[in-house]
Design a protein around this motif. Structure first.
Motif, PDB file in Angstrom:
ATOM      1  N   TYR A  44      -8.446  -4.153   0.989  1.00 47.58           N
ATOM      2  CA  TYR A  44      -7.448  -5.088   0.460  1.00 47.58           C
ATOM      3  C   TYR A  44      -6.390  -5.476   1.489  1.00 47.58           C
ATOM      4  CZ  TYR A  44      -9.692  -4.063  -3.919  1.00 47.58           C
ATOM      5  OH  TYR A  44     -10.628  -3.921  -4.906  1.00 47.58           O
ATOM      6  N   THR A  60       1.361  -6.694  -6.466  1.00 52.34           N
ATOM      7  CA  THR A  60       0.232  -5.774  -6.551  1.00 52.34           C
ATOM      8  C   THR A  60       0.505  -4.564  -5.677  1.00 52.34           C
ATOM      9  OG1 THR A  60      -1.238  -7.674  -6.795  1.00 52.34           O
ATOM     10  CG2 THR A  60      -2.278  -5.563  -6.365  1.00 52.34           C
ATOM     11  N   TRP A  77      -6.399   1.644   3.044  1.00 49.62           N
ATOM     12  CA  TRP A  77      -7.340   1.016   2.114  1.00 49.62           C
ATOM     13  C   TRP A  77      -7.673  -0.357   2.684  1.00 49.62           C
ATOM     14  CZ3 TRP A  77      -6.388   1.260  -3.883  1.00 49.62           C
ATOM     15  CH2 TRP A  77      -7.572   0.950  -4.556  1.00 49.62           C
ATOM     16  N   HIS A 119      -3.490  -0.467  -8.427  1.00 52.14           N
ATOM     17  CA  HIS A 119      -4.890  -0.108  -8.202  1.00 52.14           C
ATOM     18  C   HIS A 119      -4.875   1.215  -7.446  1.00 52.14           C
ATOM     19  CE1 HIS A 119      -6.075  -4.139  -9.427  1.00 52.14           C
ATOM     20  NE2 HIS A 119      -5.019  -4.532  -8.741  1.00 52.14           N
ATOM     21  N   TYR A 124      -1.304  -1.030  -4.250  1.00 51.70           N
ATOM     22  CA  TYR A 124      -2.504  -0.233  -4.023  1.00 51.70           C
ATOM     23  C   TYR A 124      -2.032   1.159  -3.627  1.00 51.70           C
ATOM     24  CZ  TYR A 124      -4.800  -4.713  -4.058  1.00 51.70           C
ATOM     25  OH  TYR A 124      -5.250  -5.951  -4.438  1.00 51.70           O
ATOM     26  N   LEU A 152       0.852  -1.174   0.000  1.00 53.36           N
ATOM     27  CA  LEU A 152       0.000   0.000   0.000  1.00 53.36           C
ATOM     28  C   LEU A 152       0.895   1.234   0.000  1.00 53.36           C
ATOM     29  CD1 LEU A 152      -2.767   1.450   0.337  1.00 53.36           C
ATOM     30  CD2 LEU A 152      -2.450   1.185   2.821  1.00 53.36           C
ATOM     31  N   ARG A 168      -6.895   4.693  -5.681  1.00 51.37           N
ATOM     32  CA  ARG A 168      -8.095   5.144  -4.988  1.00 51.37           C
ATOM     33  C   ARG A 168      -7.940   6.593  -4.584  1.00 51.37           C
ATOM     34  NH1 ARG A 168      -9.199   4.583   0.847  1.00 51.37           N
ATOM     35  NH2 ARG A 168     -11.384   5.045   1.134  1.00 51.37           N
TER      36      ARG A 168
END
Length: 131
Positions: free
Chosen positions: A62, A22, A59, A49, A24, A3, A51
């Motif tokens: 996730y 991944t 977040w 991803h 975020y 993140l 936001r």
């Protein structure tokens, strides 16, 4: 799974993306997020991803994250970020008032958090809310 708090223009995001499965990323300023989204699309980076949201909240959808990196200084570590850290995960965040900030690495060990100062830094402030 990492993140990032503070997408900004997407430069750090583009550097981090190839290093993780991944990523975020949360950005509080809508115009910056839109710019970063275009940059990442142009670079064909597809594992990010994004936001538009308040970085103090992280977040949660996730979580948990193996790593959390914060690109702005908070006066204290946001509790939501600690809660979203996976066991063994690390959070790197600048903490403190302007001109007295320390970069801190926090490692989650079960229900405890080990803090390690990494050095003096100067970051923009982490602000609550969205714009």
């Amino acid at each position: 799974k990492v993140l990032e708090i503070g997408t900004g223009c997407g430069y750090q995001t583009a550097i981090l993306a190839p290093l993780v499965v991944t990523l975020y990323s949360v950005e509080r300023i809508a115009a910056l997020q839109q710019r970063a989204r275009k940059v990442l699309r142009d670079l064909r980076i597809r594992n990010v991803h994004m936001r538009h949201g308040d970085g103090f909240e992280g977040w949660a959808a996730y979580a948990p994250y193996d790593g959390i990196i914060v690109a702005a200084a908070a006066h204290s570590v946001p509790p939501a970020l600690l809660e979203q850290l996976a066991p063994g995960g690390r959070l790197v965040i600048p903490v403190g008032p302007e001109r007295e900030q320390q970069l801190i690495r926090i490692t989650r060990r079960g229900d405890t958090f080990e803090r390690e100062p990494l050095g003096a830094v100067m970051f923009v402030p982490l602000l609550a809310g969205i714009s």
